[in-house]
Design a protein around this motif. Structure first.
Motif, PDB file in Angstrom:
ATOM      1  N   ALA A  91      47.168  49.324  34.928  1.00 36.41           N
ATOM      2  CA  ALA A  91      46.604  50.653  34.691  1.00 36.41           C
ATOM      3  C   ALA A  91      45.090  50.554  34.534  1.00 36.41           C
ATOM      4  CB  ALA A  91      47.221  51.252  33.423  1.00 36.41           C
ATOM      5  N   PRO A  92      44.405  51.712  34.518  1.00 35.47           N
ATOM      6  CA  PRO A  92      42.973  51.696  34.213  1.00 35.47           C
ATOM      7  C   PRO A  92      42.707  51.047  32.855  1.00 35.47           C
ATOM      8  CG  PRO A  92      43.602  53.815  35.122  1.00 35.47           C
ATOM      9  CD  PRO A  92      44.877  53.066  34.892  1.00 35.47           C
ATOM     10  N   LYS A  93      41.541  50.464  32.706  1.00 32.80           N
ATOM     11  CA  LYS A  93      41.182  49.688  31.518  1.00 32.80           C
ATOM     12  C   LYS A  93      41.424  50.444  30.217  1.00 32.80           C
ATOM     13  CE  LYS A  93      37.258  47.213  29.477  1.00 32.80           C
ATOM     14  NZ  LYS A  93      35.834  46.808  29.674  1.00 32.80           N
ATOM     15  N   ALA A  94      41.105  51.739  30.187  1.00 32.62           N
ATOM     16  CA  ALA A  94      41.149  52.506  28.942  1.00 32.62           C
ATOM     17  C   ALA A  94      42.558  52.707  28.396  1.00 32.62           C
ATOM     18  CB  ALA A  94      40.479  53.866  29.142  1.00 32.62           C
ATOM     19  N   ILE A  95      43.583  52.411  29.182  1.00 30.46           N
ATOM     20  CA  ILE A  95      44.942  52.636  28.692  1.00 30.46           C
ATOM     21  C   ILE A  95      45.230  51.800  27.448  1.00 30.46           C
ATOM     22  CG2 ILE A  95      46.167  50.863  30.025  1.00 30.46           C
ATOM     23  CD1 ILE A  95      47.354  54.476  29.567  1.00 30.46           C
ATOM     24  N   LYS A  96      44.673  50.611  27.376  1.00 31.28           N
ATOM     25  CA  LYS A  96      44.904  49.757  26.205  1.00 31.28           C
ATOM     26  C   LYS A  96      44.332  50.408  24.948  1.00 31.28           C
ATOM     27  CE  LYS A  96      44.164  45.103  24.376  1.00 31.28           C
ATOM     28  NZ  LYS A  96      43.592  43.756  24.625  1.00 31.28           N
ATOM     29  N   GLU A  97      43.102  50.900  25.043  1.00 30.59           N
ATOM     30  CA  GLU A  97      42.470  51.573  23.900  1.00 30.59           C
ATOM     31  C   GLU A  97      43.263  52.806  23.486  1.00 30.59           C
ATOM     32  OE1 GLU A  97      38.290  53.915  22.843  1.00 30.59           O
ATOM     33  OE2 GLU A  97      38.585  52.990  24.805  1.00 30.59           O
ATOM     34  N   ILE A  98      43.707  53.584  24.460  1.00 31.54           N
ATOM     35  CA  ILE A  98      44.462  54.813  24.176  1.00 31.54           C
ATOM     36  C   ILE A  98      45.753  54.500  23.429  1.00 31.54           C
ATOM     37  CG2 ILE A  98      45.762  56.676  25.269  1.00 31.54           C
ATOM     38  CD1 ILE A  98      43.606  56.592  27.526  1.00 31.54           C
ATOM     39  N   LEU A  99      46.493  53.534  23.914  1.00 30.34           N
ATOM     40  CA  LEU A  99      47.778  53.205  23.298  1.00 30.34           C
ATOM     41  C   LEU A  99      47.589  52.566  21.921  1.00 30.34           C
ATOM     42  CD1 LEU A  99      49.712  51.825  26.402  1.00 30.34           C
ATOM     43  CD2 LEU A  99      49.989  54.061  25.308  1.00 30.34           C
ATOM     44  N   GLU A 100      46.637  51.641  21.825  1.00 31.12           N
ATOM     45  CA  GLU A 100      46.440  50.954  20.547  1.00 31.12           C
ATOM     46  C   GLU A 100      45.972  51.911  19.464  1.00 31.12           C
ATOM     47  OE1 GLU A 100      43.955  47.570  21.289  1.00 31.12           O
ATOM     48  OE2 GLU A 100      45.650  46.362  22.047  1.00 31.12           O
ATOM     49  N   LEU A 101      45.185  52.916  19.827  1.00 32.93           N
ATOM     50  CA  LEU A 101      44.746  53.915  18.848  1.00 32.93           C
ATOM     51  C   LEU A 101      45.942  54.705  18.304  1.00 32.93           C
ATOM     52  CD1 LEU A 101      42.272  55.254  17.485  1.00 32.93           C
ATOM     53  CD2 LEU A 101      42.273  56.898  19.382  1.00 32.93           C
ATOM     54  N   THR A 108      52.331  51.577  13.704  1.00 34.96           N
ATOM     55  CA  THR A 108      53.408  50.995  14.509  1.00 34.96           C
ATOM     56  C   THR A 108      53.007  49.616  15.003  1.00 34.96           C
ATOM     57  OG1 THR A 108      54.141  53.168  15.255  1.00 34.96           O
ATOM     58  CG2 THR A 108      54.837  51.284  16.578  1.00 34.96           C
ATOM     59  N   SER A 109      53.836  48.635  14.720  1.00 34.84           N
ATOM     60  CA  SER A 109      53.653  47.280  15.268  1.00 34.84           C
ATOM     61  C   SER A 109      54.854  46.982  16.155  1.00 34.84           C
ATOM     62  CB  SER A 109      53.566  46.246  14.141  1.00 34.84           C
ATOM     63  OG  SER A 109      52.434  46.482  13.329  1.00 34.84           O
ATOM     64  N   LEU A 110      54.623  46.957  17.444  1.00 29.96           N
ATOM     65  CA  LEU A 110      55.724  46.766  18.380  1.00 29.96           C
ATOM     66  C   LEU A 110      56.388  45.406  18.181  1.00 29.96           C
ATOM     67  CD1 LEU A 110      54.243  48.187  21.717  1.00 29.96           C
ATOM     68  CD2 LEU A 110      55.658  49.362  20.024  1.00 29.96           C
ATOM     69  N   LYS A 111      57.696  45.380  18.394  1.00 30.57           N
ATOM     70  CA  LYS A 111      58.447  44.130  18.309  1.00 30.57           C
ATOM     71  C   LYS A 111      58.334  43.306  19.584  1.00 30.57           C
ATOM     72  CE  LYS A 111      61.928  46.405  15.410  1.00 30.57           C
ATOM     73  NZ  LYS A 111      63.338  46.883  15.358  1.00 30.57           N
ATOM     74  N   TYR A 112      57.697  43.877  20.588  1.00 33.75           N
ATOM     75  CA  TYR A 112      57.546  43.176  21.873  1.00 33.75           C
ATOM     76  C   TYR A 112      56.084  43.218  22.296  1.00 33.75           C
ATOM     77  CZ  TYR A 112      57.608  47.935  23.803  1.00 33.75           C
ATOM     78  OH  TYR A 112      57.336  49.246  24.080  1.00 33.75           O
ATOM     79  N   GLU A 113      55.740  42.372  23.231  1.00 33.95           N
ATOM     80  CA  GLU A 113      54.348  42.252  23.676  1.00 33.95           C
ATOM     81  C   GLU A 113      54.062  43.203  24.825  1.00 33.95           C
ATOM     82  OE1 GLU A 113      51.206  38.842  25.349  1.00 33.95           O
ATOM     83  OE2 GLU A 113      53.370  38.417  25.226  1.00 33.95           O
ATOM     84  N   LEU A 114      52.915  43.875  24.757  1.00 33.32           N
ATOM     85  CA  LEU A 114      52.390  44.619  25.892  1.00 33.32           C
ATOM     86  C   LEU A 114      51.337  43.753  26.578  1.00 33.32           C
ATOM     87  CD1 LEU A 114      51.897  48.248  24.494  1.00 33.32           C
ATOM     88  CD2 LEU A 114      53.792  47.367  25.879  1.00 33.32           C
ATOM     89  N   VAL A 115      51.525  43.509  27.858  1.00 35.47           N
ATOM     90  CA  VAL A 115      50.597  42.688  28.633  1.00 35.47           C
ATOM     91  C   VAL A 115      49.869  43.608  29.607  1.00 35.47           C
ATOM     92  CG1 VAL A 115      50.320  40.683  30.122  1.00 35.47           C
ATOM     93  CG2 VAL A 115      52.193  40.751  28.440  1.00 35.47           C
ATOM     94  N   TYR A 116      48.555  43.723  29.452  1.00 36.11           N
ATOM     95  CA  TYR A 116      47.770  44.674  30.231  1.00 36.11           C
ATOM     96  C   TYR A 116      47.083  43.994  31.409  1.00 36.11           C
ATOM     97  CZ  TYR A 116      48.178  47.692  26.083  1.00 36.11           C
ATOM     98  OH  TYR A 116      48.641  48.439  25.044  1.00 36.11           O
ATOM     99  N   PHE A 117      47.074  44.683  32.547  1.00 33.99           N
ATOM    100  CA  PHE A 117      46.316  44.249  33.715  1.00 33.99           C
ATOM    101  C   PHE A 117      45.470  45.436  34.164  1.00 33.99           C
ATOM    102  CE2 PHE A 117      50.019  41.544  33.553  1.00 33.99           C
ATOM    103  CZ  PHE A 117      49.525  40.281  33.877  1.00 33.99           C
ATOM    104  N   GLU A 118      44.168  45.266  34.157  1.00 34.39           N
ATOM    105  CA  GLU A 118      43.255  46.349  34.508  1.00 34.39           C
ATOM    106  C   GLU A 118      43.176  46.521  36.018  1.00 34.39           C
ATOM    107  OE1 GLU A 118      38.448  47.315  34.310  1.00 34.39           O
ATOM    108  OE2 GLU A 118      39.309  45.681  33.092  1.00 34.39           O
ATOM    109  N   THR A 119      43.371  47.732  36.492  1.00 40.67           N
ATOM    110  CA  THR A 119      43.219  48.013  37.918  1.00 40.67           C
ATOM    111  C   THR A 119      41.765  48.365  38.231  1.00 40.67           C
ATOM    112  OG1 THR A 119      43.916  50.312  37.489  1.00 40.67           O
ATOM    113  CG2 THR A 119      45.595  48.775  38.287  1.00 40.67           C
ATOM    114  N   ASP A 120      41.336  47.973  39.415  1.00 38.71           N
ATOM    115  CA  ASP A 120      39.980  48.242  39.885  1.00 38.71           C
ATOM    116  C   ASP A 120      40.034  49.427  40.846  1.00 38.71           C
ATOM    117  OD1 ASP A 120      37.467  48.319  41.020  1.00 38.71           O
ATOM    118  OD2 ASP A 120      37.406  46.195  41.550  1.00 38.71           O
ATOM    119  N   PRO A 121      39.437  50.569  40.485  1.00 41.12           N
ATOM    120  CA  PRO A 121      39.521  51.758  41.345  1.00 41.12           C
ATOM    121  C   PRO A 121      38.530  51.750  42.493  1.00 41.12           C
ATOM    122  CG  PRO A 121      38.254  52.286  39.395  1.00 41.12           C
ATOM    123  CD  PRO A 121      38.710  50.855  39.227  1.00 41.12           C
TER     124      PRO A 121
END
Length: 303
Positions: A91-101, A108-121
């Motif tokens: 997803a776009p880079k900002a998705i991590k900031e949006i979700l973590e906020l 909320t502390s997820l029981k599983y890992e979210l692994v982010y990959f930034e897409t280049d538009p």
């Protein structure tokens, strides 16, 4: 091998009766890829008997809400339902900031890992591949940075002519080499030509997902000759001025894209809420590209 897409949402901007905003679930060899995740996506999964627990990869085209507002709810439900395996988000880079906020302020502390990959538009690239599929970004022309996604099957191994192999008592331990296309020399000096004992597998199929975009020839090359093209068709062509203002396409333009790039089949979606019925959009597209279908919620389309 399955290669099919189920439509979970086909509306643009706002939900309307019987149409949720954009989300799709791609099944490639029983591995599941969620493409965009609008509000209500998890309810759509439940409605159509699809298990969110099977989704390991999420692809978000851009950060307009009708393409990702359902993500926080889906991730939270996965957490509450005991998910422990990682989830991979492209997803776009900002998705991590949006979700973590949102997780921060809900404690909320997820029981599983979210692994982010930034897409280049700005530049198309291969962003994911496994033994089944390769995923490339498609650079689209929208009001904010936006990428589509092209999913291409990996080439399968050659098919064995089992009856002939058994008839000639070819050792079974040689089958894997034959499937990989190798010519073999037996201990007695006999040569087994691969073409005599195998046939080529089917050509890999591709699914091109073009979400929100202005009609723009710059993305045509990467989707050339795709088996199934999903292309947004927000408006009828009499609304072309509005389509241009909002960086969307019309049903007629979507059909023109399919014709130019040589697609085998076209699915149109992302319909404006102004249209209560969709027949006119389908009819308009079919005047240019007869192999057009509506992306209808709950329907599954073979690629």
């Amino acid at each position: 091998m399955k290669f099919e897409v189920t439509i979970l949402g086909s509306s643009s901007a706002t939900p309307v009766y019987n149409r949720n905003p954009t989300a799709q679930l791609l099944n490639c060899n029983e591995k599941f890829y969620l493409i965009d995740c609008a509000e209500g996506t998890q309810q759509q999964l439940i409605k159509y008997g699809l298990k969110a627990s099977k989704i390991d990869y999420v692809f978000i085209s851009h950060l307009h809400g009708d393409h990702y507002f359902g993500l926080i709810g889906l991730l939270s439900s996965m957490h509450l339902n005991g998910r422990i395996k990682p989830l991979y988000i492209y997803a776009p880079k900002a998705i991590k900031e949006i979700l973590e906020l949102q997780f921060k302020h809900s404690d909320t502390s997820l029981k599983y890992e979210l692994v982010y990959f930034e897409t280049d538009p700005t530049q198309s690239a291969i962003i994911f591949q496994n033994s089944d599929v390769t995923v490339e970004t498609i650079i689209l022309n929208h009001r904010i940075p936006c990428t589509g996604f092209k999913f291409t099957e990996k080439k399968r191994l050659r098919k064995l002519l089992i009856d002939k192999l058994e008839q000639e008592n070819i050792p079974i331990e040689l089958y894997p080499l034959l499937k990989r296309g190798v010519d073999l020399t037996l201990p007695n000096g006999d040569v087994l030509l691969n073409v005599d004992y195998t046939t080529d597998s089917a050509a890999p199929k591709s699914y091109a997902y073009c979400s929100d975009t202005l009609y723009d020839e710059s993305y045509f090359e990467i989707i050339k000759n795709c088996n199934t093209l999903y292309h947004e068709a927000t408006f009828l062509h009499d609304m072309l001025e509005r389509a241009n203002e909002t960086h969307h396409t019309t049903a007629l333009q979507a059909a023109q894209v399919a014709e130019i790039v040589g697609a085998k089949k076209l699915l149109i979606g992302h319909f404006s809420s102004r249209y209560k019925t969709l027949t006119a959009l389908l009819d308009e597209a079919r005047t240019v590209f007869p192999e057009t279908e509506l992306a209808l919620e709950g329907n599954t389309y073979e690629i």
